[in-house]
Design a protein around this motif. Structure first.
Motif, short mmCIF file in Angstrom:
data_model
loop_
_atom_site.label_atom_id
_atom_site.label_comp_id
_atom_site.label_asym_id
_atom_site.label_seq_id
_atom_site.Cartn_x
_atom_site.Cartn_y
_atom_site.Cartn_z
N GLU A 142 0.84 -1.20 0.00
CA GLU A 142 0.00 0.00 0.00
C GLU A 142 0.87 1.25 0.00
OE1 GLU A 142 -3.41 -1.71 -0.66
OE2 GLU A 142 -3.27 0.45 -0.29
N SER A 143 2.00 1.18 0.72
CA SER A 143 2.91 2.32 0.74
C SER A 143 3.48 2.59 -0.65
CB SER A 143 4.04 2.05 1.76
OG SER A 143 4.99 3.08 1.71
N ASP A 144 3.82 1.50 -1.38
CA ASP A 144 4.32 1.66 -2.75
C ASP A 144 3.29 2.35 -3.63
OD1 ASP A 144 5.97 -1.56 -2.56
OD2 ASP A 144 6.73 0.45 -2.11
N TRP A 145 2.03 1.92 -3.49
CA TRP A 145 0.98 2.52 -4.32
C TRP A 145 0.76 3.99 -3.97
CZ3 TRP A 145 -0.63 1.17 -8.78
CH2 TRP A 145 -0.56 -0.17 -9.17
N GLN A 146 0.94 4.30 -2.70
CA GLN A 146 0.83 5.71 -2.31
C GLN A 146 1.87 6.54 -3.03
OE1 GLN A 146 -1.53 6.93 -0.43
NE2 GLN A 146 -0.78 9.02 -0.45
N HIS A 147 3.11 6.03 -3.12
CA HIS A 147 4.17 6.74 -3.84
C HIS A 147 3.86 6.83 -5.34
CE1 HIS A 147 6.53 6.06 -0.15
NE2 HIS A 147 7.22 7.11 -0.55
N ILE A 148 3.26 5.74 -5.90
CA ILE A 148 2.93 5.74 -7.34
C ILE A 148 1.88 6.80 -7.64
CG2 ILE A 148 1.83 4.39 -9.15
CD1 ILE A 148 3.22 1.91 -7.93
N PHE A 149 0.84 6.89 -6.78
CA PHE A 149 -0.21 7.89 -7.00
C PHE A 149 0.36 9.30 -6.95
CE2 PHE A 149 -3.10 4.78 -7.49
CZ PHE A 149 -3.59 4.12 -6.38
N VAL A 150 1.26 9.56 -5.99
CA VAL A 150 1.88 10.88 -5.89
C VAL A 150 2.70 11.16 -7.15
CG1 VAL A 150 3.61 12.24 -4.62
CG2 VAL A 150 1.92 10.88 -3.37
N MET A 151 3.40 10.12 -7.65
CA MET A 151 4.27 10.28 -8.81
C MET A 151 3.47 10.65 -10.06
SD MET A 151 7.13 7.60 -10.19
CE MET A 151 5.94 6.26 -10.29
N ILE A 152 2.36 9.95 -10.32
CA ILE A 152 1.61 10.24 -11.55
C ILE A 152 0.82 11.53 -11.43
CG2 ILE A 152 1.51 7.80 -12.20
CD1 ILE A 152 -1.39 7.78 -11.29
N ILE A 153 0.44 11.90 -10.21
CA ILE A 153 -0.24 13.19 -10.02
C ILE A 153 0.72 14.31 -10.38
CG2 ILE A 153 -1.15 14.77 -8.27
CD1 ILE A 153 -2.34 12.30 -6.87
N ASN A 154 1.98 14.16 -9.95
CA ASN A 154 2.97 15.22 -10.18
C ASN A 154 3.45 15.28 -11.62
OD1 ASN A 154 2.93 16.15 -7.54
ND2 ASN A 154 4.53 14.72 -6.87
N THR A 155 3.60 14.10 -12.26
CA THR A 155 4.23 14.08 -13.59
C THR A 155 3.25 13.82 -14.73
OG1 THR A 155 4.78 11.73 -13.29
CG2 THR A 155 6.43 13.34 -12.62
N LEU A 156 2.15 13.12 -14.47
CA LEU A 156 1.18 12.77 -15.53
C LEU A 156 -0.23 13.18 -15.08
CD1 LEU A 156 2.56 9.18 -16.27
CD2 LEU A 156 3.05 11.26 -17.56
N PRO A 157 -0.45 14.48 -14.85
CA PRO A 157 -1.75 14.90 -14.31
C PRO A 157 -2.93 14.56 -15.23
CG PRO A 157 -0.45 16.78 -15.03
CD PRO A 157 0.44 15.62 -15.09
N ASN A 158 -2.74 14.68 -16.55
CA ASN A 158 -3.85 14.39 -17.47
C ASN A 158 -4.22 12.90 -17.42
OD1 ASN A 158 -4.05 17.02 -18.31
ND2 ASN A 158 -2.52 16.77 -19.92
#
Length: 603
Positions: free
Chosen positions: A515-531
């Motif tokens: 779950e911690s890994d997925w939290q980091h993934i969600f933050v990553m795509i929000i920051n870099t792939l917002p669309n």
């Protein structure tokens, strides 16, 4: 007087010119007012100087002279205001205290403490509460004495340049003395340490030395003989260095029994000689002054360990004979019990051992244990009150800090929202402009087709339209390049991020995602792939959890085999859901590679 004649002459001249009665009366009134103020100023300076002299006399050990000066000041011609009168009373009480007066009542000290509680300097407030503590101590009110000493220590302004550190040292010295006689050794040592620190800070070396010596008995009672010996030797050496020879010798008497018990008989004998010759406690016949008879036990113990048994018995019996309190009787009987045990006289040893036990039992029966508990409760209450105030202050600071943090977060949020709205507005304007250019291009192309049917007549117009087409094409291509560059920048930002590299390593190793890994993934795509995040989030309810996470990992360029391991499913399952997600996401049938390509279009 030599200046009065010219002054009177000037006054006569002024009165001559002040012809009217009203003018003369006004002038005389003004002169009298000035004279009164001058005389009052002189009196104020005289009172201040006299009070400073009184304080200096007391500080220098001349309390008798200070009392004479106070009597003169209070009965003299100088007019004292209320604060000056209270200072006179405060200094008088302090002078009596310096003369070792036993206070029979706390009335005067309490009145002074009540006044200076809200008046005077921090040094005067500290002194008032110190004297109140001394009064309570003399009438055997240990808890109230302790409370007053604590208030005195709290009133001292240790950050001020004129702080009376010498007086503060005495405050802590009295507290240490009080705790010792209440059998609270650890608290006594803590106060003695403070007294030593402030004694040196206030250049009151003598009081610092006495406070060092005050630690000997608490260390001894805590069975810390090495510490007792060490602090005694330091204090004695310091007293000798500053010329206090009697004090230097007197300090050594407190550690003789400790040295004997440790087997250091030579050093103990050397200190005994210094004690007897230099302390001033002994008469010409070698008898110690009343109240210090416990020394005979230490001396008898030295003779016992040195195998001078007759001399040991002499001094143990001398203590029993001359010292009448519990400590003397207990020590003398204990010494005889040890002596007869060594000389193999069990009956005599048992007799004095039982007597020593009886003395101990009686001594404990005489102890006012409720006073000890009361004093400790008072100390704990005062300390807890102080801690509670500190915690309240700290909580207020934390609350204020939290308010600032919330304010800053709101401010940052508002600024961020404003910037986002501005960026969206700019993007919309660019998009609208793009759509407008596309529409204009289509219209121009249509116009060109129509005009070409009339080439002969409209060649010039065609040329103008073609030039416009070229301009529009250039603008469109520029926009497309810009959009492509933005997408390329977002892709590069993604591929270069440390979180993405860590994710690829986990995928290569086949590590299931937490779950911690997925939290980091969600933050990553929000920051870099917002669309992409906006698109996939809108489809969350049309996909199950595995399908949703598979789409994200596909967009992050992870191969199907790694995706299966990271989601802890079989490769066949990934193949199956990839073939079915095209319809759910885009509403059309398609293969898995087409799905991958369409997901990659989102930046």
């Amino acid at each position: 007087m030599m200046y009065l004649a010219p002054a009177c002459g000037y006054i006569k001249i002024i009165l001559y010119f002040c012809r009217s009665f009203e003018m003369r009366r006004l002038f005389i009134y003004l002169m009298m007012s000035v004279l009164v103020h001058l005389l009052a100023g002189c009196e104020d300076k005289g009172v201040t100087a006299a009070l400073a002299d009184v304080s200096g006399l007391i500080a220098n050990g001349r309390s008798d002279s200070a009392l004479i000066l106070l009597d003169s000041l209070e009965s003299g011609e100088l007019r004292l205001d209320r604060h000056s009168r209270m200072l006179c009373r405060l200094y008088r009480q302090n002078a009596y205290n310096k003369l070792d007066t036993i206070f029979r009542s706390t009335d005067e000290a309490q009145a002074l403490a009540d006044y200076f509680d809200d008046n005077g300097t921090p040094n005067e407030q500290m002194l008032a509460y110190y004297l109140l503590g001394r009064a309570y101590y003399d009438i055997k009110e240990a808890p109230m004495a302790l409370s007053s000493f604590l208030k005195a220590s709290e009133r001292a302004d240790t950050a001020a340049a004129d702080c009376d550190f010498s007086q503060l040292s005495r405050v802590y010295g009295q507290m240490g003395h009080l705790f010792y006689y209440q059998n609270l050794m650890e608290q006594s040592l803590q106060c003695d340490d403070k007294s030593i620190e402030y004694g040196f800070k206030g250049k009151d070396t003598l009081n610092a030395i006495l406070s060092m010596a005050g630690k000997i008995s608490p260390y001894y009672n805590l069975s810390k003989l090495d510490s007792a010996i060490c602090i005694a030797e330091q204090a004695s050496a310091l007293a000798h260095l500053h010329g206090y020879e009697d004090i230097s010798a007197g300090i050594l008497g407190g550690i003789i029994s400790a040295l004997v018990e440790k087997g250091e008989l030579i050093k103990a004998k050397h200190y005994m000689d210094q004690y007897e010759l230099g302390s001033g406690y002994f008469d010409k016949q070698g008898n110690i002054e009343k109240g210090r008879e416990t020394y005979y036990y230490s001396k008898g113990l030295w003779y016992l360990y040195s195998n001078h048994l007759d001399s040991a018995e002499f001094f143990f019996r001398k203590e029993l004979r001359d010292g009448k309190n519990f400590n003397n009787q207990n020590a003398g009987s204990r010494g005889l019990a040890l002596l007869f045990q060594k000389t193999h006289k069990p009956d005599s040893a048992a007799k004095y051992a039982l007597y020593s036990y009886a003395m101990n039992d009686s001594a404990y029966a005489q102890m006012a244990t409720h006073e000890v508990e009361k004093a400790k409760a008072m100390y704990d209450y005062s300390r807890n009150q102080e801690i509670a105030q500190q915690e309240q202050h700290r909580a207020a600071q934390e609350h204020e800090r939290l308010l600032w943090i919330v304010f800053l977060l709101i401010l940052v949020t508002m600024i961020s929202a404003s910037l986002i709205r501005r960026e969206r507005r700019k993007r919309k304007e660019v998009r609208d402009k793009y759509d407008s250019m596309v529409s204009a291009l289509a219209q121009t192309q249509s116009d060109v087709l129509m005009l070409r049917s009339h080439e002969t007549e409209l060649s010039r117009m065609i040329k103008e339209k073609e030039e416009k087409i070229d301009l529009l094409n250039e603008s469109i291509f520029s926009y497309q390049d810009k959009v492509g560059a933005q997408k390329e920048f977002a892709e590069n930002l993604l591929l270069e991020s440390s979180d993405y590299k860590d994710l690829r390593i986990k995928g290569a190793r086949g590590v299931p995602l937490s779950e911690s890994d997925w939290q980091h993934i969600f933050v990553m795509i929000i920051n870099t792939l917002p669309n992409f995040y906006k698109f996939i989030s809108s489809k969350k309810f049309e996909l199950n959890d595995k399908e949703f996470k598979t789409c994200i990992l596909i967009r992050l360029h992870l191969p199907p085999g790694d995706i299966a391991k990271m989601l802890d499913v079989s490769p066949a399952y990934i193949t199956k859901i990839r073939n079915s997600m095209m319809k759910k996401l885009f509403g059309v049938e398609g293969k898995s590679k087409e799905l991958d390509a369409m997901l990659m279009d989102f930046s």
